[in-house]
Design a protein around this motif. Sequence first.
Motif, short mmCIF file in Angstrom:
data_model
loop_
_atom_site.label_atom_id
_atom_site.label_comp_id
_atom_site.label_asym_id
_atom_site.label_seq_id
_atom_site.Cartn_x
_atom_site.Cartn_y
_atom_site.Cartn_z
N ARG A 29 18.99 36.82 17.22
CA ARG A 29 18.71 38.13 17.82
C ARG A 29 17.25 38.29 18.20
NH1 ARG A 29 21.08 42.38 13.67
NH2 ARG A 29 20.00 43.80 15.12
N GLY A 30 16.43 37.28 17.87
CA GLY A 30 15.04 37.30 18.30
C GLY A 30 14.03 37.63 17.22
N PHE A 31 14.48 37.83 15.98
CA PHE A 31 13.54 38.11 14.90
C PHE A 31 12.77 36.85 14.53
CE2 PHE A 31 16.68 41.52 14.31
CZ PHE A 31 15.85 42.63 14.20
N SER A 32 11.49 37.02 14.20
CA SER A 32 10.68 35.89 13.77
C SER A 32 11.05 35.52 12.34
CB SER A 32 9.19 36.26 13.83
OG SER A 32 8.90 37.26 12.86
N TYR A 33 10.52 34.38 11.88
CA TYR A 33 10.81 33.97 10.51
C TYR A 33 10.28 35.00 9.52
CZ TYR A 33 11.73 29.40 12.63
OH TYR A 33 12.22 28.38 13.40
N GLU A 84 9.75 38.23 10.04
CA GLU A 84 10.56 39.45 10.13
C GLU A 84 11.90 39.26 9.44
OE1 GLU A 84 8.93 41.24 14.40
OE2 GLU A 84 10.53 39.73 14.36
N THR A 85 12.48 38.08 9.60
CA THR A 85 13.75 37.78 8.94
C THR A 85 13.58 37.82 7.43
OG1 THR A 85 14.49 36.38 10.78
CG2 THR A 85 15.53 36.01 8.64
N LEU A 126 20.05 36.62 12.57
CA LEU A 126 18.81 37.36 12.82
C LEU A 126 17.89 36.56 13.74
CD1 LEU A 126 18.12 38.77 9.23
CD2 LEU A 126 18.79 40.07 11.27
N ILE A 127 17.80 35.26 13.51
CA ILE A 127 16.97 34.41 14.37
C ILE A 127 17.50 34.44 15.80
CG2 ILE A 127 16.21 32.04 14.81
CD1 ILE A 127 14.86 33.30 12.40
N LEU A 134 13.27 41.49 6.33
CA LEU A 134 14.54 42.22 6.42
C LEU A 134 15.49 41.85 5.28
CD1 LEU A 134 15.20 42.04 10.28
CD2 LEU A 134 14.83 44.12 8.93
N LYS A 191 15.60 25.34 16.53
CA LYS A 191 16.21 26.66 16.44
C LYS A 191 17.18 26.90 17.59
CE LYS A 191 13.66 30.09 17.70
NZ LYS A 191 12.58 31.11 17.74
#
Length: 219
Positions: free
Chosen positions: A172-176, A178-179, A169-170, A182, A206
């Motif tokens: 793919r560009g999701f923030s902490y 947002e991760t 997820l990280i 989800l 990261k």
Amino acid sequence: MDDTVDSPLSVAIVEDDDDTRARLAQSVAAHAGLRLVGQYSQGCEAIAGLAESTPDVLLVDLQLPDISGLDVIRQVSARHPTCEVLVISVFGDEEHVLAALEAGARGYLLKGTLTRDIALDIHELRNGGSPLSPIIARQVLKRLCPEPAPRAHDADDALTPRETEILRLIARGFSYAETAALLNISGGTVHTHLKRIYRKLAVHSKTEAIFEADQRKLL
């Protein structure tokens, strides 16, 4: 006052190509500190000639019409240990280079890289050096100092399914945050997993974690 003058170094050439042999002979003859004592186009002829008069330095090609230049080097090294051999060849591959050095050659120059007076290389050889064309030197160093094998990754380095999920997820560009949302976990839990991921992958950021995981085919 000491009027003693060092005797010129005696040099013999074993080269079947007439033009190359002539150029080498001209270079040797033009130097006051060198004395050309023999020119040979075949290996057996050279071995017989050296038995009569052994030079200080022998310039030898590896590809000769009768026997291999390697055979010449071996016999010269065994019978005339004071004679130092300098290979001048078109072959720059590891097999030929190592075989020549193991046979007793003390230097190895590629014909295509002879950009300076061969007399300088001859004197370097007699002064304890080992003249090597740059590409040959790199091959020798590579053989002597091989690159370390990649570190094996044991079971403790393996990412858990949750850690892999978070890292994907990280990546793919999701923030902490947002991760965390989800996966229905807290932000603190995401950070805890990331610390473990960094430790297992031996990274500190990261970006490094994503790169290393991709290299290991984990993503």
